[in-house]
Design a protein around this motif. Structure first.
Motif, PDB file in Angstrom:
ATOM      1  N   THR A   1      88.298  50.095   5.754  1.00 38.31           N
ATOM      2  CA  THR A   1      89.586  49.407   5.638  1.00 38.31           C
ATOM      3  C   THR A   1      90.721  50.411   5.613  1.00 38.31           C
ATOM      4  N   ASP A   2      91.765  50.107   6.351  1.00 37.12           N
ATOM      5  CA  ASP A   2      92.980  50.925   6.306  1.00 37.12           C
ATOM      6  C   ASP A   2      93.724  50.542   5.028  1.00 37.12           C
ATOM      7  N   ASP A   3      93.417  51.292   3.951  1.00 40.25           N
ATOM      8  CA  ASP A   3      93.994  50.962   2.641  1.00 40.25           C
ATOM      9  C   ASP A   3      94.960  52.023   2.148  1.00 40.25           C
ATOM     10  N   GLY A   4      95.358  52.925   3.053  1.00 37.79           N
ATOM     11  CA  GLY A   4      96.295  53.968   2.671  1.00 37.79           C
ATOM     12  C   GLY A   4      95.642  55.258   2.261  1.00 37.79           C
ATOM     13  N   THR A   5      94.312  55.287   2.177  1.00 40.63           N
ATOM     14  CA  THR A   5      93.606  56.514   1.775  1.00 40.63           C
ATOM     15  C   THR A   5      93.052  57.274   2.971  1.00 40.63           C
ATOM     16  N   GLN A   6      93.091  56.710   4.140  1.00 35.48           N
ATOM     17  CA  GLN A   6      92.510  57.342   5.319  1.00 35.48           C
ATOM     18  C   GLN A   6      93.530  58.253   5.992  1.00 35.48           C
TER      19      GLN A   6
ATOM     20  N   TYR B   1      97.665  44.570   3.443  1.00 35.56           N
ATOM     21  CA  TYR B   1      97.074  43.541   4.306  1.00 35.56           C
ATOM     22  C   TYR B   1      96.186  42.656   3.448  1.00 35.56           C
ATOM     23  N   SER B   2      96.437  41.383   3.416  1.00 35.98           N
ATOM     24  CA  SER B   2      95.707  40.543   2.456  1.00 35.98           C
ATOM     25  C   SER B   2      95.356  39.188   3.080  1.00 35.98           C
ATOM     26  N   PRO B   3      94.094  38.813   3.001  1.00 35.93           N
ATOM     27  CA  PRO B   3      92.976  39.631   2.471  1.00 35.93           C
ATOM     28  C   PRO B   3      92.512  40.608   3.546  1.00 35.93           C
ATOM     29  N   HIS B   4      91.970  41.763   3.141  1.00 37.47           N
ATOM     30  CA  HIS B   4      91.447  42.720   4.102  1.00 37.47           C
ATOM     31  C   HIS B   4      90.215  42.146   4.801  1.00 37.47           C
ATOM     32  N   THR B   5      90.104  42.471   6.079  1.00 35.23           N
ATOM     33  CA  THR B   5      89.056  41.894   6.918  1.00 35.23           C
ATOM     34  C   THR B   5      87.664  42.145   6.356  1.00 35.23           C
ATOM     35  N   LEU B   6      87.428  43.384   5.934  1.00 35.64           N
ATOM     36  CA  LEU B   6      86.076  43.728   5.485  1.00 35.64           C
ATOM     37  C   LEU B   6      85.743  43.169   4.111  1.00 35.64           C
ATOM     38  N   GLU B   7      86.728  42.513   3.488  1.00 34.13           N
ATOM     39  CA  GLU B   7      86.475  41.871   2.209  1.00 34.13           C
ATOM     40  C   GLU B   7      86.003  40.430   2.382  1.00 34.13           C
ATOM     41  N   ASP B   8      85.943  39.990   3.636  1.00 32.44           N
ATOM     42  CA  ASP B   8      85.398  38.668   3.909  1.00 32.44           C
ATOM     43  C   ASP B   8      84.006  38.578   3.269  1.00 32.44           C
TER      44      ASP B   8
END
Length: 613
Positions: A183-188, A198-205
């Protein structure tokens, strides 16, 4: 209610900075795909409506990748070459650095990355208005060698080195291709600040979370290979061997590809041993690659080597073709490789498989070279190798013993006439020669030609002594090599296509013959003439003694008087001294005169005649 803002997508995080500067951007030769995406609001519905839910979408993405067999290193090399000149300037477009995942759309739509896929998913990365789906997903690919070691691809230099190693066949297979979604969460390293919330993140499905293999999975890239085993020693056989005896050995071919891995019984190919022998490797190769090639043909090679019974009748070094059929339509990749057609499963042409000959399991040896170590025939759908075959033979010289007289010339006809000289095998079959050379100057006292005699011939070229001597006669073989002769029956030397024997020459004292002529008349008795003949003038002598006739011998039953007897066949004297010699040496070839003596034993014809005594 959402407010949409259209932004031109360059394909990386640099788009944000470039757009902030308000500059139009055109990027060439980077294999980038300009698209239009939709930036979602920080809160609320985080994506435009995708074609399917995340679970279905990324299941389709994963299914593009599968365990594959590839032909050689070309596919991997081509993939890396497509990214080599991008990575230093735009590292986000390398895609093969697991520590720097990039935007999903860039990797999915990349032409070079697609070479590693076995299929293409049916879903697009954007809608008809170029609104980008699942933009908060980053992806990376890591490639690992056969020992599980990561292949570093972080810089241009890394790419150059890895490409060189693949070209040199130094990277061990099978390769593992690991695909990871994050997930592009700002740490990459690669990020879009708008994706942080981004909410909800795709990979959190929930379904994505329940199926972690959709976001971290691996496939293998194995090499399609052909492993040849062949005899390490060339056959050496005696003349007379049947061709069927050359139809076995430690030869085999194993084909390793997707089809044979799933159908192991089809992995091993049975060799066919050619039934012709060729004079050179080039001739054998040309035939093995020809459209009329047949392993069963006994007439395609050198003529006269194999008889009608399929036995080898001529010694020498020859070349035999060993062939394997690759005509297997069930193995679509192999069939495409040998025919040049497209693989019916992939719709792609297939390069020649990496081929190894007598290599170890590590495949550390260099691959065999097509058209040097092995040969393909697309029309006959065969793979062939060519091996030497040594056919050994025995050989004998055909050299008559010669007698000459003292003081005669070394260049006399009896010593220079080569019409009865030759070579044969043990069965008497002639062996062709292209030249026969007689040494007319040097003689030896022994048959092995180790003891030369230097005073046998004087300055005028005449023999000065009597005795038994030997001279050398050198034969040049019309074809073949003396190294394949197992028994040369006393040759004093053999080198290359030349073999030398010694010839016996007996030098005798000269003989002087004196025969007194006799006269008679028609009607006189032949018996009376013989009994009353004056033989005192009939003499045979040489340089050493007087007359060689023993005049004391008389045997009426044998017709011998004073050591001399007479024949009973008369020959007409035609004044030709050569004819006289013919009568003495080959009486059967001379023509006898009829009716010289009648049935009563009396002379019945007049004339001059010869009678042997």
């Amino acid at each position: 209610m959402m407010k949409k803002r259209n932004v031109k997508y360059i394909g990386s995080a640099v788009a944000v900075a470039l757009l902030a500067a308000g500059s139009p951007v055109i990027i060439h030769n980077l294999n980038l795909v300009p698209t239009t995406i939709v930036q979602a609001d920080i809160v609320g519905d985080a994506n435009m409506t995708p074609p399917v839910d995340a679970y279905t979408y990324f299941t389709a993405f994963k299914n593009q990748f599968s365990d594959q067999y590839i032909s050689g290193n070309k596919l991997v090399i081509k993939t890396l070459q497509g990214k080599q000149n991008v990575v230093d300037t735009y590292p986000q477009f390398s895609y093969f650095n697991p520590d720097q995942p990039t935007f999903f759309k860039d990797l999915q739509d990349d032409d070079d990355v697609s070479l590693l896929k076995s299929s293409k998913m049916e879903y697009q990365t954007e809608d008809s208005n170029k609104n980008y789906y699942y933009r908060d997903v980053l992806v990376s690919i890591g490639i690992y060698d056969g020992d599980g070691k990561q292949i570093q691809l972080n810089t241009n230099a890394d790419y150059a080195n890895r490409i060189a190693e693949f070209e040199a066949n130094k990277i061990k297979f099978p390769l593992t291709v690991r695909v990871r979604l994050v997930t592009d969460d700002g740490t990459q390293k690669m990020q879009d600040k708008n994706n942080v919330n981004y909410s909800p993140h795709t990979l959190e499905d929930p379904k994505m979370v329940a199926n972690p293999s959709l976001s971290d999975f691996s496939v293998t890239l194995s090499k399609s290979e052909m492993d040849l085993t062949k005899d390490t020693t060339d056959p050496t056989i005696p003349i007379g061997t049947a061709m069927s005896d050359l139809s076995s050995g430690n030869n085999s071919l194993s084909v390793i590809d997707k089809y044979t891995s799933e159908n192991s019984t089809d992995k091993t190919k049975t060799p066919e041993y050619g039934q012709s022998l060729f004079s050179s490797q080039a001739e054998a190769v040309a035939y093995a690659k020809s459209s009329d090639f047949s392993a069963d043909s006994t007439t395609a090679g050198k003529s006269g080597v194999i008889d009608n019974s399929k036995n080898i009748v001529k010694g020498g070094k020859y070349y035999q073709i060993i062939t394997y059929s690759l005509d297997d339509a069930n193995d679509s990749a192999l069939y495409a490789m040998i025919t040049g057609e497209k693989d019916k499963n992939t719709n792609q042409t297939v390069d020649p498989y990496d081929t190894y000959i007598n290599t170890d399991s590590s495949k550390s040896d260099s691959t065999a070279v097509l058209d040097q170590d092995y040969f393909l025939n697309s029309s006959k759908r065969t793979l062939s190798i060519v091996r030497p075959v040594i056919v050994t033979d025995t050989i004998k010289s055909k050299l008559p013993d010669i007698s000459v007289v003292k003081n005669s010339s070394k260049d006399a006809a009896a010593l220079t006439d080569k019409k009865n000289y030759g070579l044969t095998d043990d069965t008497g079959n002639p062996i062709s020669t292209s030249d026969i050379d007689i040494d007319q100057d040097d003689y030896y006292t022994d048959k092995d030609a180790k003891k030369p005699i230097t005073d046998l011939i004087d300055s005028s070229g005449n023999f000065t002594q009597t005795g038994t001597f030997y001279r050398k006669v050198k034969f040049t073989l019309a074809s073949g090599d003396t190294s394949y002769i197992t028994s040369n029956n006393g040759a004093v030397s053999a080198n290359g296509n030349e073999i030398t024997y010694t010839q016996k020459v007996v030098v005798q004292n000269g003989v002087t013959v004196n025969v007194d002529n006799q006269n008679t008349t028609v009607g006189d008795s032949e018996a009376k003439l013989n009994s009353e003949a004056d033989l005192s003038k009939d003499t045979i002598s040489n340089d050493v003694a007087g007359s060689l006739i023993d005049t004391t011998i008389n045997d009426e039953s044998k017709g011998i008087t004073n050591g001399v007897s007479f024949g009973n066949t008369y020959y007409k004297d035609n004044g030709d001294s050569a004819y006289e010699s013919q009568i003495l040496s080959s009486p059967s070839t001379a023509t006898a005169a009829d009716g010289v003596v009648d049935l009563n034993g009396d002379f019945a014809k007049t004339g001059d005649y010869f009678l042997s005594c």
